[in-house]
Motif scaffolding. Structure first.
Motif, short mmCIF file in Angstrom:
data_model
loop_
_atom_site.label_atom_id
_atom_site.label_comp_id
_atom_site.label_asym_id
_atom_site.label_seq_id
_atom_site.Cartn_x
_atom_site.Cartn_y
_atom_site.Cartn_z
N MET A 1 -50.00 -23.91 68.12
CA MET A 1 -49.33 -22.61 68.20
C MET A 1 -48.66 -22.28 66.87
O MET A 1 -47.93 -23.09 66.30
CB MET A 1 -48.26 -22.61 69.30
CG MET A 1 -47.51 -21.27 69.40
SD MET A 1 -46.25 -21.24 70.71
CE MET A 1 -45.01 -22.35 70.01
N LEU A 2 -48.89 -21.08 66.38
CA LEU A 2 -48.20 -20.54 65.22
C LEU A 2 -47.03 -19.69 65.71
O LEU A 2 -47.21 -18.82 66.55
CB LEU A 2 -49.16 -19.69 64.38
CG LEU A 2 -48.61 -19.09 63.08
CD1 LEU A 2 -48.28 -20.20 62.09
CD2 LEU A 2 -49.60 -18.11 62.47
N GLY A 3 -45.84 -19.93 65.19
CA GLY A 3 -44.66 -19.22 65.65
C GLY A 3 -43.81 -20.12 66.53
O GLY A 3 -43.82 -21.34 66.37
N PRO A 4 -43.09 -19.52 67.51
CA PRO A 4 -42.94 -18.09 67.81
C PRO A 4 -42.08 -17.37 66.78
O PRO A 4 -41.72 -17.95 65.77
CB PRO A 4 -42.28 -18.11 69.19
CG PRO A 4 -41.48 -19.37 69.19
CD PRO A 4 -42.29 -20.37 68.38
N ASP B 1 -44.37 -25.49 66.48
CA ASP B 1 -45.47 -26.44 66.57
C ASP B 1 -46.10 -26.62 65.19
O ASP B 1 -45.83 -27.58 64.49
CB ASP B 1 -46.49 -25.96 67.59
CG ASP B 1 -47.68 -26.92 67.70
OD1 ASP B 1 -47.47 -28.13 67.51
OD2 ASP B 1 -48.80 -26.45 67.96
N LEU B 2 -46.94 -25.69 64.77
CA LEU B 2 -47.52 -25.76 63.44
C LEU B 2 -46.44 -25.54 62.38
O LEU B 2 -45.63 -24.62 62.50
CB LEU B 2 -48.61 -24.70 63.28
CG LEU B 2 -49.86 -24.87 64.14
CD1 LEU B 2 -50.79 -23.68 63.96
CD2 LEU B 2 -50.58 -26.18 63.81
N ASP B 3 -46.42 -26.41 61.37
CA ASP B 3 -45.45 -26.23 60.30
C ASP B 3 -46.17 -25.91 59.01
O ASP B 3 -47.40 -25.79 58.95
CB ASP B 3 -44.54 -27.45 60.17
CG ASP B 3 -45.31 -28.73 59.81
OD1 ASP B 3 -46.47 -28.63 59.37
OD2 ASP B 3 -44.73 -29.82 59.97
N VAL B 4 -45.38 -25.78 57.93
CA VAL B 4 -45.95 -25.35 56.66
C VAL B 4 -46.98 -26.35 56.16
O VAL B 4 -48.00 -25.97 55.57
CB VAL B 4 -44.83 -25.11 55.63
CG1 VAL B 4 -44.07 -26.39 55.33
CG2 VAL B 4 -45.38 -24.51 54.35
N ALA B 5 -46.77 -27.64 56.40
CA ALA B 5 -47.73 -28.64 55.92
C ALA B 5 -49.07 -28.51 56.63
O ALA B 5 -50.13 -28.66 56.00
CB ALA B 5 -47.16 -30.05 56.13
N ASP B 6 -49.06 -28.23 57.94
CA ASP B 6 -50.32 -28.03 58.67
C ASP B 6 -51.12 -26.89 58.06
O ASP B 6 -52.35 -26.98 57.90
CB ASP B 6 -50.03 -27.71 60.14
CG ASP B 6 -49.38 -28.87 60.88
OD1 ASP B 6 -49.81 -30.01 60.67
OD2 ASP B 6 -48.45 -28.62 61.66
N LEU B 7 -50.43 -25.81 57.73
CA LEU B 7 -51.12 -24.64 57.20
C LEU B 7 -51.59 -24.86 55.77
O LEU B 7 -52.66 -24.39 55.38
CB LEU B 7 -50.19 -23.43 57.30
CG LEU B 7 -49.87 -23.04 58.75
CD1 LEU B 7 -48.66 -22.15 58.82
CD2 LEU B 7 -51.07 -22.37 59.39
N ILE B 8 -50.79 -25.58 54.97
CA ILE B 8 -51.25 -25.93 53.62
C ILE B 8 -52.53 -26.75 53.70
O ILE B 8 -53.51 -26.48 52.98
CB ILE B 8 -50.15 -26.70 52.87
CG1 ILE B 8 -48.98 -25.79 52.53
CG2 ILE B 8 -50.72 -27.32 51.59
CD1 ILE B 8 -47.76 -26.53 52.01
N ASP B 9 -52.54 -27.75 54.56
CA ASP B 9 -53.74 -28.59 54.69
C ASP B 9 -54.96 -27.76 55.06
O ASP B 9 -56.06 -27.98 54.54
CB ASP B 9 -53.50 -29.67 55.75
CG ASP B 9 -52.83 -30.91 55.19
OD1 ASP B 9 -53.07 -31.23 54.01
OD2 ASP B 9 -52.07 -31.56 55.92
#
Length: 696
Positions: free
Chosen positions: A138-141, A200-208
């Motif tokens: 999940m991105l957010g809320p 849930d998803l954090d900045v590191a998940d999105l960078i990866d």
């Protein structure tokens, strides 16, 4: 234990359904043009030829003239991505519906959860636990959605020009601001992800995910806080290894970041300083504004980092030549005079009135023959006398005076771009006419172009610094020691550090006159008497130096007892500090990034000089030496005005030992030795302080 006290995670989550879903559902789709559910539904329907779009509304059978289902579970088709834009009161039900429908990813626009306080956070955490058990990211809320211009996904409420820069932002307005700056510079966005609460998803998940994304060449991050700092550092380092520059904009440069710090080290290691240390360790680039971010991204995307700091300046006016040279030198770069041979070659391409050394002043050559720009650039890129080239001034404006020049000026821009691309030269341009057709030709040919010369100079200096970055493995936190510290104080701190390998002079802690005399019998004069109980002992007159004998010791004892009445005192052999340089070394445990090591010019002038450097800990002896040599006052260590060099290797070993000790003791919030005296033969700690973590 905080998340920062663990080894960085290596598991990377599959976010294909977040950025490239085969189907999308808008939960909370609305006919009301003032609601997010309406804006998102309009965009989803607009893209329905590419991916199946479903509209979900509990009470209305049609939305925007299209059929709407009352729930995700009621749909017959599979939903890859569910975008939830319902009021907070209905969010739990919407999440449970998504789990039942087995959606593959969720974007939660809904606000009013973890950002509202403890009750909302507990509710948010419970929802995340359910989603993780179901394997649904999940991105957010409380976010503004997600966009991927390479797949056509548009699940947000703003338009972003297509390009190769991924934007990951905790602020929608900052992302929009950055995107506007990028657009002005001819750049665009590959992906946009709004972080929101990072439940849930954090900045590191999105960078990866962006590192693995073929359409992304650079990553821009705006983040106000990090859930797991070491995980972020690992992702940032991975981006650097993949050749995808990561530029970070954060907050925390103000005085408020230092409030509540209990020691010198605590007050000097602000959150911004921590981020500087993390970026230096990972190869990420830290900036202070969206404009700086865009300026640096343009250089990183379009310009090869130069191998050195020598810059050739090509100008079409003496004023611009001088201003550019001053700006470059202020940025730490060099504008060195050309050799006679190169100046002669340049003279052959320009009018007799031109300035042919560095900086070059075309002096009217552009009006006579616009192609002279490209010919001079050809000479410069073929030469080994500079590491980069800055073209500055009037290029792009000649056709304003004479429209017949336009085609030739555009071609000159293309020719320059071809020369730079073919040679691999490091080339940046600044021009007064940044939107003209010839300048557009420069940008389209891959040249970074700036309106202001100070921005161009700053970007070039950052490129030089980036070329000097040598990637190293991120420090791994050791397992906590089996014997954590419970109580500290000067004496206990000193003994614990001495046992770990930090060198001190012989000493003894005493509370009575009898103990004082007994301890002194086992020490060599001269001695030092320190009144304990006050952390800034020297400021309160609690440190008596150069005590020559027992009578002097007794006099000092009675003096501090009368003035300060300390609970105890430390008597120590007076260290021979002839030729010594005083340093401060310390470690602060940051809540998210773990131990941060600090070194600096120390003693009583620590706060005054503020000559310090930090690093993500623990560090090796070699890294500690590099840190010490990067101080502004490093010349004091290597020999200054005829004085001998001090034992910098032993100082570095002391720093490394302290950093490992702090990493092995996660119960330590701050630890400091100030000063340590570094002489030509040894490094010796003269003071010690440990502050343990206070639990509620």
């Amino acid at each position: 234990m905080t998340p920062a006290a663990s080894t960085p995670l290596v598991y990377r989550r599959n976010l294909a359904a977040l950025f490239d879903p085969t189907s999308i559902a808008i939960v909370g789709a609305s006919n009301d043009p003032g609601k997010y559910g309406n804006w998102l539904a309009v965009r989803a329907l607009r893209d329905s030829a590419r991916r199946q779009a479903y509209l979900i509304n509990k009470s209305r059978p049609t939305i925007l003239g299209h059929p709407a289902a009352h729930s995700l579970a009621a749909l017959k088709g599979q939903v890859d991505l569910a975008v939830i834009a319902v009021p907070a009161a209905g969010f739990d039900e919407a999440v449970d519906d998504a789990i039942t429908a087995e959606v593959k990813a969720i974007v939660a626009i809904t606000a009013g959860l973890g950002e509202t306080g403890a009750e909302g956070l507990a509710r948010q955490d419970a929802l995340v636990a359910r989603l993780r058990r179901a394997g649904i990211p999940m991105l957010g809320p409380n976010c503004l959605g997600v966009l991927d211009n390479t797949t056509g996904l548009d699940a947000t409420v703003n338009d972003f020009r297509p390009g190769s820069v991924a934007i990951i932002s905790q602020s929608g307005n900052v992302a929009i601001d950055l995107a506007e700056h990028l657009c002005e510079q001819g750049l665009g966005v590959s992906r946009f992800a709004s972080l929101g609460n990072c439940a849930d998803l954090d900045v590191a998940d999105l960078i990866d995910s962006c590192v693995d994304h073929e359409g992304t060449s650079a990553i821009a991050v705006y983040c106000e806080g990090f859930k797991d700092g070491r995980k972020f550092a690992a992702a940032a380092a991975r981006a650097a290894r993949a050749g995808k520059p990561l530029v970070l904009l954060s907050v925390g440069r103000g005085a408020a970041s230092t409030r509540g710090a209990a020691s010198h080290t605590g007050s000097l290691v602000t959150s911004h300083v921590v981020l500087e240390a993390v970026c230096e360790a990972t190869g990420a680039e830290l900036v202070s504004s969206p404009l700086e971010m865009a300026n640096l991204l343009q250089a990183l995307v379009r310009t090869r980092p130069p191998a050195g700091s020598r810059v050739a300046v090509l100008a079409d006016g003496g004023g611009h030549a001088s201003l550019a040279s001053d700006s470059l030198e202020e940025a730490g770069l060099q504008v060195e005079e050309f050799s006679h041979d190169l100046s002669t070659q340049i003279a052959g391409e320009l009018p007799p009135t031109a300035g042919i050394s560095n900086p070059i002043d075309i002096a009217g050559g552009g009006e006579q023959d616009i192609s002279c720009f490209a010919r001079v650039v050809k000479r410069l890129v073929a030469s080994c006398e500079s590491d980069s080239i800055l073209m500055t001034g009037f290029f792009g404006g000649y056709s304003d005076y004479d429209p017949s020049v336009l085609d030739g000026e555009v071609q000159a821009g293309r020719d320059i771009g071809s020369l730079v691309a073919g040679s691999g030269a490091s080339f940046v341009a600044q021009t007064m006419f940044s939107d003209s057709a010839p300048v557009v030709a420069l940008r389209e040919s891959g040249i970074a172009v700036y309106r202001n010369v100070e921005h161009a100079s700053w970007a070039m200096s950052r490129l030089v610094r980036r070329h000097q970055f040598a990637p190293q493995p991120l420090p791994v936190l050791p397992a906590p020691t089996a014997a954590p510290l419970v109580v500290t104080g000067y004496g206990r701190a000193r003994r614990a550090l001495a046992a770990a390998g930090i060198p001190f002079s012989p000493a003894s802690e005493v509370t009575t006159l009898h103990e004082l005399k007994a301890a002194a019998a086992n020490l060599h004069y001269p001695l030092v008497l320190k009144a304990l109980g006050d952390e800034h002992k020297s400021d309160s007159g609690g440190v008596i130096l150069n005590i020559p004998d027992l009578n002097g010791l007794l006099t000092a004892w009675h003096d501090v007892q009368a003035r300060l009445a300390p609970p105890s005192c430390s008597i120590e052999e007076m260290a021979d500090t002839d030729g010594a340089v005083e340093l401060i070394i310390g470690v602060r445990r940051d809540p998210t990034f773990g131990p941060i090591v600090l070194v600096g010019v120390g003693g009583v002038y620590t706060e005054l000089l503020k000559d310090t450097r930090c690093a993500l800990g623990p560090i090796t002896t070699e890294q500690a030496k590099e840190l010490l040599l990067s101080l502004r006052g490093a010349a004091l260590l290597t020999g200054f005005r005829g004085k001998p060099a001090v034992a910098i290797d032993k100082a570095a070993q002391l720093v490394a030992t302290l950093s490992r000790f702090a990493a092995e003791h996660p119960e330590i919030d701050e630890i400091e030795c100030n000063p340590i005296a570094v002489t030509p033969t040894r490094a010796l700690a003269l003071d010690a302080r440990i502050i343990l973590h206070q639990t509620a």
